[in-house]
Design a protein around this motif. Structure first.
Motif, PDB file in Angstrom:
ATOM      1  N   ARG A  10      -3.661   3.337  -0.699  1.00 20.97           N
ATOM      2  CA  ARG A  10      -4.416   2.857  -1.859  1.00 20.97           C
ATOM      3  C   ARG A  10      -3.768   3.257  -3.174  1.00 20.97           C
ATOM      4  O   ARG A  10      -3.607   2.444  -4.068  1.00 20.97           O
ATOM      5  N   SER A  11      -3.373   4.532  -3.293  1.00 19.93           N
ATOM      6  CA  SER A  11      -2.835   5.021  -4.566  1.00 19.93           C
ATOM      7  C   SER A  11      -1.312   5.066  -4.593  1.00 19.93           C
ATOM      8  O   SER A  11      -0.723   5.145  -5.662  1.00 19.93           O
ATOM      9  N   GLY A  12      -0.668   5.043  -3.423  1.00 19.27           N
ATOM     10  CA  GLY A  12       0.787   5.109  -3.369  1.00 19.27           C
ATOM     11  C   GLY A  12       1.343   6.512  -3.520  1.00 19.27           C
ATOM     12  O   GLY A  12       2.549   6.701  -3.634  1.00 19.27           O
ATOM     13  N   ILE A  13       0.480   7.520  -3.514  1.00 21.32           N
ATOM     14  CA  ILE A  13       0.902   8.917  -3.662  1.00 21.32           C
ATOM     15  C   ILE A  13       1.259   9.481  -2.287  1.00 21.32           C
ATOM     16  O   ILE A  13       0.557   9.251  -1.308  1.00 21.32           O
ATOM     17  N   GLY A  38       1.085  20.006  -1.233  1.00 25.82           N
ATOM     18  CA  GLY A  38       1.016  19.421  -2.558  1.00 25.82           C
ATOM     19  C   GLY A  38       1.409  17.947  -2.560  1.00 25.82           C
ATOM     20  O   GLY A  38       1.580  17.335  -1.515  1.00 25.82           O
ATOM     21  N   ARG A  39       1.568  17.393  -3.766  1.00 26.68           N
ATOM     22  CA  ARG A  39       1.970  16.003  -3.938  1.00 26.68           C
ATOM     23  C   ARG A  39       3.470  15.902  -4.098  1.00 26.68           C
ATOM     24  O   ARG A  39       4.113  16.812  -4.625  1.00 26.68           O
ATOM     25  N   LEU A  40       4.027  14.769  -3.675  1.00 24.11           N
ATOM     26  CA  LEU A  40       5.438  14.504  -3.840  1.00 24.11           C
ATOM     27  C   LEU A  40       5.592  13.492  -4.961  1.00 24.11           C
ATOM     28  O   LEU A  40       4.953  12.447  -4.955  1.00 24.11           O
ATOM     29  N   ASN A  41       6.413  13.801  -5.958  1.00 21.99           N
ATOM     30  CA  ASN A  41       6.596  12.898  -7.093  1.00 21.99           C
ATOM     31  C   ASN A  41       7.634  11.828  -6.795  1.00 21.99           C
ATOM     32  O   ASN A  41       8.560  12.015  -6.114  1.00 21.99           O
TER      33      ASN A  41
END
Length: 41
Positions: A10-13, A38-41
């Motif tokens: 949905r968000s592509g994160i 965590g998140r991957l940029n």
């Protein structure tokens, strides 16, 4: 222990998780537990 990359459609994160496997004696099956890194940029 392994590192898993999972993408939210949905968000592509992309999120990064640490996965640990262990043996469940009651169910006599292998189980895994994920911890969010965590998140991957």
């Amino acid at each position: 222990m392994s590192i898993i990359h999972q993408k939210d459609k949905r968000s592509g994160i992309t999120y990064v998780y640490e996965c640990k496997s262990f043996w469940d004696k009651e169910k006599k099956q292998s189980r895994s537990k994920r911890t969010l890194i965590g998140r991957l940029n």
